[in-house]
Design a protein around this motif. Structure first.
Motif, PDB file in Angstrom:
ATOM      1  N   ILE A  89       0.832  -1.203   0.000  1.00 39.35           N
ATOM      2  CA  ILE A  89       0.000   0.000   0.000  1.00 39.35           C
ATOM      3  C   ILE A  89       0.868   1.256   0.000  1.00 39.35           C
ATOM      4  O   ILE A  89       0.579   2.230  -0.711  1.00 39.35           O
ATOM      5  N   VAL A 194       0.215   4.814   6.317  1.00 41.28           N
ATOM      6  CA  VAL A 194      -0.887   3.879   6.556  1.00 41.28           C
ATOM      7  C   VAL A 194      -1.452   4.017   7.967  1.00 41.28           C
ATOM      8  O   VAL A 194      -2.625   4.329   8.145  1.00 41.28           O
ATOM      9  N   GLY A 261      -9.825   1.190  -0.244  1.00 38.27           N
ATOM     10  CA  GLY A 261      -8.814   2.231  -0.131  1.00 38.27           C
ATOM     11  C   GLY A 261      -9.278   3.505   0.531  1.00 38.27           C
ATOM     12  O   GLY A 261      -8.497   4.457   0.639  1.00 38.27           O
ATOM     13  N   LEU A 269      -5.733   5.254  -0.934  1.00 38.88           N
ATOM     14  CA  LEU A 269      -5.341   4.867  -2.289  1.00 38.88           C
ATOM     15  C   LEU A 269      -6.422   5.304  -3.264  1.00 38.88           C
ATOM     16  O   LEU A 269      -7.619   5.245  -2.951  1.00 38.88           O
ATOM     17  N   PHE A 274      -5.914   1.023  -5.974  1.00 40.64           N
ATOM     18  CA  PHE A 274      -6.501  -0.107  -5.257  1.00 40.64           C
ATOM     19  C   PHE A 274      -6.789  -1.251  -6.216  1.00 40.64           C
ATOM     20  O   PHE A 274      -6.599  -2.426  -5.866  1.00 40.64           O
ATOM     21  N   LEU A 277      -3.565  -2.936  -6.749  1.00 37.39           N
ATOM     22  CA  LEU A 277      -3.178  -3.632  -5.522  1.00 37.39           C
ATOM     23  C   LEU A 277      -3.848  -4.989  -5.418  1.00 37.39           C
ATOM     24  O   LEU A 277      -3.247  -5.962  -4.935  1.00 37.39           O
TER      25      LEU A 277
END
Length: 536
Positions: A89, A194, A261, A269, A274, A277
């Motif tokens: 992330i 994060v 996200g 995100l 996302f 990801l």
């Protein structure tokens, strides 16, 4: 139904449905409490959340078996490889900022990264999806930047993107990429990018000595008596597994995934990041996350284990719930899977599944399959069944065998615990059993009984050790003419050099050297030196 009653029913049905689902969840949670409270594992915490809030946190067992200190909802656990998604992330935020391109050669961000390869350059995408072809792990170099430097002596066996091979080492390298781009330590990067943005105030980005007093004691099963033994303590700072968290914080993290996200304070995100990801490549693995279809739902998950700690994180995207289970002595996997099914069925208005029966580690459902007398290696072995118990008859004693996996058993006594008993079938029937280098057959066996092994194998057999807290002893021996390392057959790739037999693309390597008086004193296991140390 009269029209007025029909209209009232339609108007009230959503509220009734919501209330009914809450009641079903409460019943599921009560069943989960009862089942987890009966578990024999040292301690565990379970958190269940929907997209908006934490629905339940349950704490069971002990953080210290000797002191009888209870686990609490706020207990901090090392989450192991679940940390990989935090690394991914953070990198995808850099992608949103135009500072990291997963498709660019890794050397763009880490110029000193180098391997001996004739294939195309390794990219961030390759490492994020475990398709770079790197080895799995160097426990002797974990948390050390030299681990990334050491791969310059590594020769990959296939081009990036061709196969999936899980690589902790690869995610450690990604951590150094993050640090170089940001000019900061991994711990501070993850906190800023994060933890702070999701509201994970209790979570730590580095497992350091100062944190030890806040963590529970971690345990593993001691093979010689089956009791729980304390795992050794060590610091861990690398990006593949350096995070410690609580169940409540991990529930907040799960909501970040469930909301694609989006965190309470805004996007972590972009939609595009996302999607990247969570787009799986090979083996259902995306960027630091497994993404798979299960029972009509998209499930995003990852497990983690380190030094006796174990964590499972699982988000059910369509059903709109996530579950996190954390333990300090492994996890009871059938119990965890049942808990997930209990929540899912409550949400879907399906019958609650029966809780799994209390696990009996010595129960063998088909014990009679293995019974009989086997001969070989100058001796005989006799196995007998006592109900659902499989017993080894030895010197007037009946020694229980404990199942490990299919057709594989171990004992909890002195020298017999060095190797498992591995049974083999032919035409559906058990015909042979091995115990390390010793091999035995019964009357149903009809194959050859003499096998030739290259003479040089004798120099490699023995017990090898590296004194780091994550790596135990490994044993190399000859069985039926093949060289094996802890049950894994080795295939020669050159003088004193081998690879595991399966899969044939494995990047792992085993090399022996320093042969003195006919015995190798050193073995390299995927680059990690291990040294001959015979226990007896």
């Amino acid at each position: 139904m009269p029209r007025l009653l029909l209209l009232i029913s339609c108007f009230l049905s959503p509220a009734f449905a919501q209330s009914d689902q809450a009641a079903r969840l409460e019943r599921a949670f009560a069943a989960i409490d009862k089942a987890f409270a009966a578990s024999t594992n040292p301690g565990a915490v379970i958190a269940i959340t929907d997209r908006n809030r934490t629905l339940k946190i349950g704490a069971y067992g002990y953080s210290d078996l000797n002191a009888r200190t209870r686990i609490t909802p706020d207990t901090l656990f090392e989450i192991g490889s679940v940390s990989k998604s935090f690394t991914a992330i953070s990198l995808m935020q850099l992608f949103d900022e135009g500072r990291f391109d997963p498709q660019a050669p890794l050397t763009k961000y880490l110029p000193w990264f180098e391997i001996k390869s004739g294939f195309r350059p390794i990219t961030g995408h390759d490492i994020l999806t475990h398709t770079a072809g790197l080895q799995n792990y160097r426990p002797d170099l974990a948390s050390m930047p030299f681990a990334a430097w050491s791969v310059r002596d590594f020769v990959p066996s296939y081009a990036p993107g061709e196969h999936f091979w899980y690589s902790n080492l690869g995610f450690q390298i990604l951590g150094y990429v993050l640090e170089r781009i940001e000019g900061a330590r991994y711990e501070s990067i993850v906190r800023r990018r994060v933890l702070d943005r999701v509201g994970m105030s209790a979570t730590q980005g580095a497992i350091v000595d100062a944190l030890r007093a806040r963590l529970p004691v971690s345990y593993s099963r001691w093979p010689y008596n089956g009791e729980y033994a304390e795992e050794p303590w060590f610091e861990y700072l690398a990006a593949d597994g350096s995070i410690a968290s609580t169940a409540g914080d991990m529930a907040a993290y799960a909501r970040l995934i469930l909301n694609r996200g989006m965190a309470p304070a805004g996007r972590v995100l972009s939609d595009r990041a996302f999607a990247m990801l969570t787009k799986p490549a090979l083996n259902q693995y995306a960027y630091g996350l497994f993404v798979r279809d299960v029972d009509g739902d998209t499930v995003i998950s990852h497990g983690g284990g380190i030094a006796g700690f174990a964590t499972l994180f699982e988000a059910h995207m369509n059903d709109g719930f996530a579950i996190v289970v954390m333990g300090n002595g492994g996890l009871d996997r059938p119990l965890v899977q049942w808990a997930i099914a209990a929540v899912r069925t409550a949400i879907r208005n399906q019958p609650l599944p029966d809780a799994p029966a209390r696990h009996d580690p010595s129960a063998v459902s088909n014990a009679a399959d293995y019974t009989g007398v086997y001969s070989g290696s100058g001796k005989t072995l006799e196995f007998a069944a006592d109900g659902n118990r499989l017993l080894l008859k030895r010197e007037g004693r009946s020694i229980p065998l404990l199942p490990m996996q299919a057709n594989t058993f171990r004992v909890e006594s002195d020298e017999l615990a060095d190797f498992p008993f591995l049974f083999q079938r032919a035409s559906g029937k058990i015909v042979e059993v091995s115990h390390g280098p010793e091999w035995f057959t019964n009357s149903a066996y009809s194959g050859p009984k003499q096998f030739e092994a290259p003479a040089e194998y004798a120099a490699y057999t023995g017990r090898y050790v590296n004194h780091n807290p994550e790596e135990g002893a490994v044993r190399v021996y000859v069985l039926k003419g093949k060289l094996l390392m802890d049950g894994t057959a080795l295939i020669a790739t050159g003088p004193a050099a081998f690879r595991p037999a399966e899969p044939d693309f494995t990047p792992e390597r085993v090399v022996f050297d320093t042969i003195v008086d006919g015995k190798a004193l050193r073995m390299f296991q995927s680059g990690m030196p291990m040294y001959r140390m015979e226990a007896r």
